[in-house]
Write a protein that holds these residues in place. Structure first.
Motif, PDB file in Angstrom:
ATOM      1  N   LEU A  59       5.170 -74.648   2.971  1.00 37.41           N
ATOM      2  CA  LEU A  59       4.094 -74.475   1.986  1.00 37.41           C
ATOM      3  C   LEU A  59       3.006 -73.545   2.531  1.00 37.41           C
ATOM      4  CD1 LEU A  59       3.892 -78.141   0.706  1.00 37.41           C
ATOM      5  CD2 LEU A  59       4.260 -76.129  -0.761  1.00 37.41           C
ATOM      6  N   ARG A  60       2.628 -73.756   3.781  1.00 37.58           N
ATOM      7  CA  ARG A  60       1.618 -72.896   4.403  1.00 37.58           C
ATOM      8  C   ARG A  60       2.100 -71.451   4.457  1.00 37.58           C
ATOM      9  NH1 ARG A  60       1.224 -73.606  10.328  1.00 37.58           N
ATOM     10  NH2 ARG A  60       2.920 -72.174  10.067  1.00 37.58           N
ATOM     11  N   ASP A  61       3.372 -71.256   4.833  1.00 41.52           N
ATOM     12  CA  ASP A  61       3.946 -69.910   4.887  1.00 41.52           C
ATOM     13  C   ASP A  61       3.947 -69.229   3.524  1.00 41.52           C
ATOM     14  OD1 ASP A  61       4.359 -70.327   7.572  1.00 41.52           O
ATOM     15  OD2 ASP A  61       6.542 -70.597   7.401  1.00 41.52           O
ATOM     16  N   LYS A  62       4.012 -70.028   2.455  1.00 43.48           N
ATOM     17  CA  LYS A  62       4.007 -69.489   1.084  1.00 43.48           C
ATOM     18  C   LYS A  62       2.586 -69.348   0.535  1.00 43.48           C
ATOM     19  CE  LYS A  62       8.507 -69.480   0.791  1.00 43.48           C
ATOM     20  NZ  LYS A  62       9.251 -68.238   0.888  1.00 43.48           N
ATOM     21  N   GLY A  63       1.570 -69.601   1.383  1.00 40.25           N
ATOM     22  CA  GLY A  63       0.190 -69.367   0.977  1.00 40.25           C
ATOM     23  C   GLY A  63      -0.565 -70.565   0.447  1.00 40.25           C
ATOM     24  N   ALA A  65      -2.706 -74.083   0.806  1.00 38.50           N
ATOM     25  CA  ALA A  65      -3.621 -74.713   1.750  1.00 38.50           C
ATOM     26  C   ALA A  65      -3.131 -76.134   2.020  1.00 38.50           C
ATOM     27  CB  ALA A  65      -5.034 -74.742   1.186  1.00 38.50           C
ATOM     28  N   VAL A  66      -2.661 -76.384   3.220  1.00 37.32           N
ATOM     29  CA  VAL A  66      -2.131 -77.702   3.559  1.00 37.32           C
ATOM     30  C   VAL A  66      -2.801 -78.232   4.823  1.00 37.32           C
ATOM     31  CG1 VAL A  66       0.129 -77.286   2.511  1.00 37.32           C
ATOM     32  CG2 VAL A  66      -0.211 -76.737   4.900  1.00 37.32           C
ATOM     33  N   ASP A  67      -2.841 -79.535   4.923  1.00 41.36           N
ATOM     34  CA  ASP A  67      -3.323 -80.196   6.130  1.00 41.36           C
ATOM     35  C   ASP A  67      -2.093 -80.505   6.980  1.00 41.36           C
ATOM     36  OD1 ASP A  67      -4.352 -81.774   8.124  1.00 41.36           O
ATOM     37  OD2 ASP A  67      -5.031 -83.383   6.782  1.00 41.36           O
ATOM     38  N   LEU A  68      -1.862 -79.702   8.010  1.00 38.37           N
ATOM     39  CA  LEU A  68      -0.666 -79.868   8.831  1.00 38.37           C
ATOM     40  C   LEU A  68      -0.676 -81.163   9.628  1.00 38.37           C
ATOM     41  CD1 LEU A  68      -0.177 -76.209  10.114  1.00 38.37           C
ATOM     42  CD2 LEU A  68       1.029 -77.371   8.257  1.00 38.37           C
ATOM     43  N   ASP A  69      -1.823 -81.826   9.692  1.00 35.39           N
ATOM     44  CA  ASP A  69      -1.908 -83.101  10.408  1.00 35.39           C
ATOM     45  C   ASP A  69      -1.616 -84.298   9.511  1.00 35.39           C
ATOM     46  OD1 ASP A  69      -2.584 -81.885  12.833  1.00 35.39           O
ATOM     47  OD2 ASP A  69      -4.712 -81.824  12.289  1.00 35.39           O
ATOM     48  N   SER A  70      -1.428 -84.074   8.200  1.00 34.43           N
ATOM     49  CA  SER A  70      -1.170 -85.206   7.305  1.00 34.43           C
ATOM     50  C   SER A  70       0.203 -85.796   7.599  1.00 34.43           C
ATOM     51  CB  SER A  70      -1.269 -84.775   5.840  1.00 34.43           C
ATOM     52  OG  SER A  70      -0.169 -83.980   5.477  1.00 34.43           O
ATOM     53  N   LYS A  71       0.340 -87.067   7.332  1.00 32.61           N
ATOM     54  CA  LYS A  71       1.583 -87.795   7.594  1.00 32.61           C
ATOM     55  C   LYS A  71       2.079 -88.425   6.293  1.00 32.61           C
ATOM     56  CE  LYS A  71       1.464 -86.968  11.952  1.00 32.61           C
ATOM     57  NZ  LYS A  71       2.188 -85.785  12.335  1.00 32.61           N
ATOM     58  N   GLU A  78       3.726 -86.754  -0.428  1.00 37.19           N
ATOM     59  CA  GLU A  78       3.519 -85.872  -1.569  1.00 37.19           C
ATOM     60  C   GLU A  78       2.462 -84.831  -1.255  1.00 37.19           C
ATOM     61  OE1 GLU A  78       2.646 -87.926  -5.173  1.00 37.19           O
ATOM     62  OE2 GLU A  78       4.605 -88.883  -5.259  1.00 37.19           O
ATOM     63  N   TYR A  79       2.706 -83.626  -1.755  1.00 40.88           N
ATOM     64  CA  TYR A  79       1.729 -82.548  -1.724  1.00 40.88           C
ATOM     65  C   TYR A  79       1.585 -82.074  -3.154  1.00 40.88           C
ATOM     66  CZ  TYR A  79      -0.451 -78.027  -1.131  1.00 40.88           C
ATOM     67  OH  TYR A  79      -1.307 -76.973  -1.231  1.00 40.88           O
ATOM     68  N   ASP A  80       0.349 -81.939  -3.614  1.00 41.63           N
ATOM     69  CA  ASP A  80       0.111 -81.544  -5.002  1.00 41.63           C
ATOM     70  C   ASP A  80      -1.143 -80.684  -5.066  1.00 41.63           C
ATOM     71  OD1 ASP A  80       0.163 -81.377  -7.765  1.00 41.63           O
ATOM     72  OD2 ASP A  80      -0.037 -83.520  -8.105  1.00 41.63           O
ATOM     73  N   ASP A  81      -1.002 -79.481  -5.610  1.00 47.64           N
ATOM     74  CA  ASP A  81      -2.168 -78.657  -5.905  1.00 47.64           C
ATOM     75  C   ASP A  81      -1.994 -78.094  -7.312  1.00 47.64           C
ATOM     76  OD1 ASP A  81      -0.594 -76.313  -5.779  1.00 47.64           O
ATOM     77  OD2 ASP A  81      -1.264 -75.774  -3.787  1.00 47.64           O
ATOM     78  N   ASP A  82      -2.823 -77.173  -7.705  1.00 43.52           N
ATOM     79  CA  ASP A  82      -2.760 -76.641  -9.069  1.00 43.52           C
ATOM     80  C   ASP A  82      -1.472 -75.881  -9.348  1.00 43.52           C
ATOM     81  OD1 ASP A  82      -5.236 -77.687  -9.621  1.00 43.52           O
ATOM     82  OD2 ASP A  82      -6.311 -75.820  -9.169  1.00 43.52           O
ATOM     83  N   ASP A  83      -0.807 -75.396  -8.319  1.00 45.15           N
ATOM     84  CA  ASP A  83       0.359 -74.529  -8.487  1.00 45.15           C
ATOM     85  C   ASP A  83       1.695 -75.231  -8.264  1.00 45.15           C
ATOM     86  OD1 ASP A  83       1.608 -72.006  -8.914  1.00 45.15           O
ATOM     87  OD2 ASP A  83       1.746 -71.695  -6.762  1.00 45.15           O
ATOM     88  N   LYS A  85       3.936 -78.998  -6.953  1.00 42.37           N
ATOM     89  CA  LYS A  85       4.010 -80.408  -6.572  1.00 42.37           C
ATOM     90  C   LYS A  85       5.282 -80.581  -5.766  1.00 42.37           C
ATOM     91  CE  LYS A  85       4.162 -85.137  -7.980  1.00 42.37           C
ATOM     92  NZ  LYS A  85       3.923 -86.119  -8.997  1.00 42.37           N
ATOM     93  N   VAL A  86       5.150 -81.158  -4.565  1.00 41.35           N
ATOM     94  CA  VAL A  86       6.292 -81.378  -3.686  1.00 41.35           C
ATOM     95  C   VAL A  86       6.317 -82.848  -3.290  1.00 41.35           C
ATOM     96  CG1 VAL A  86       7.347 -80.764  -1.480  1.00 41.35           C
ATOM     97  CG2 VAL A  86       6.119 -79.027  -2.790  1.00 41.35           C
ATOM     98  N   THR A  87       7.500 -83.435  -3.378  1.00 45.08           N
ATOM     99  CA  THR A  87       7.708 -84.812  -2.942  1.00 45.08           C
ATOM    100  C   THR A  87       8.814 -84.813  -1.906  1.00 45.08           C
ATOM    101  OG1 THR A  87       7.113 -85.629  -5.145  1.00 45.08           O
ATOM    102  CG2 THR A  87       8.254 -87.161  -3.694  1.00 45.08           C
ATOM    103  N   VAL A  88       8.553 -85.439  -0.781  1.00 42.67           N
ATOM    104  CA  VAL A  88       9.549 -85.600   0.279  1.00 42.67           C
ATOM    105  C   VAL A  88       9.868 -87.086   0.349  1.00 42.67           C
ATOM    106  CG1 VAL A  88      10.056 -85.233   2.723  1.00 42.67           C
ATOM    107  CG2 VAL A  88       8.558 -83.629   1.512  1.00 42.67           C
ATOM    108  N   GLU A  89      11.138 -87.436   0.117  1.00 43.76           N
ATOM    109  CA  GLU A  89      11.537 -88.836   0.031  1.00 43.76           C
ATOM    110  C   GLU A  89      12.589 -89.176   1.083  1.00 43.76           C
ATOM    111  OE1 GLU A  89      11.526 -89.524  -4.726  1.00 43.76           O
ATOM    112  OE2 GLU A  89      13.025 -88.144  -3.937  1.00 43.76           O
ATOM    113  N   ARG A  90      12.414 -90.306   1.720  1.00 42.15           N
ATOM    114  CA  ARG A  90      13.399 -90.798   2.684  1.00 42.15           C
ATOM    115  C   ARG A  90      14.589 -91.346   1.903  1.00 42.15           C
ATOM    116  NH1 ARG A  90      14.854 -95.734   4.666  1.00 42.15           N
ATOM    117  NH2 ARG A  90      15.503 -95.800   6.851  1.00 42.15           N
TER     118      ARG A  90
END
Length: 130
Positions: A59-63, A65-71, A78-83, A85-90
């Motif tokens: 996501l950061r490489d694609k421009g 704004a992410v918090d790389l320290d989030s867990k 989940e990551y969600d901004d105006d552009d 929405k990404v969900t990573v599921e186990r």
């Protein structure tokens, strides 16, 4: 039940309703299908934490704004901004699923961007791009 069967049954049940109501429900159903078709997903052979980190870096490489320290949580992140929405599921201890949705409605450009993000995650995890 497949979405097309569900829509057919829904449409048949609405036949006695006035035309404008049927049209509105039909348009809403079409929007739900287009929204669902706008999502891309891929499973990776990697644990949740590793896939989460690879996804944030992609996501950061694609421009974005992410918090790389989030867990992530125990089973998902989940990551969600105006552009996007990404969900990573186990899935289990060895596999993780990443879902990506750019925007609200399906378009070739949004699908291309979602696939590109998933391929960047794959590359980071040492898997081949699709």
């Amino acid at each position: 039940m497949k979405r097309t069967h569900l829509l057919l049954l829904l449409s048949l049940g609405l036949l006695p309703l006035p035309g404008c109501v049927v049209a509105a429900v039909g348009a809403a159903a079409y929007g739900v299908i287009k929204y669902n078709n706008n999502e891309a997903l891929r499973d990776y052979r990697a644990p949740l934490d590793r896939t989460w980190d690879a996804t944030l870096n992609a996501l950061r490489d694609k421009g974005h704004a992410v918090d790389l320290d989030s867990k992530p949580g125990q089973t998902r992140g989940e990551y969600d901004d105006d552009d996007v929405k990404v969900t990573v599921e186990r899935i289990d201890d060895e596999y993780t699923r990443v879902r990506v949705r750019y925007g609200t409605f399906e378009s070739d450009e949004r699908q291309r961007r979602a696939r590109a993000l998933l391929n960047t995650v794959a590359k980071s995890l040492g898997e081949p791009a699709h």
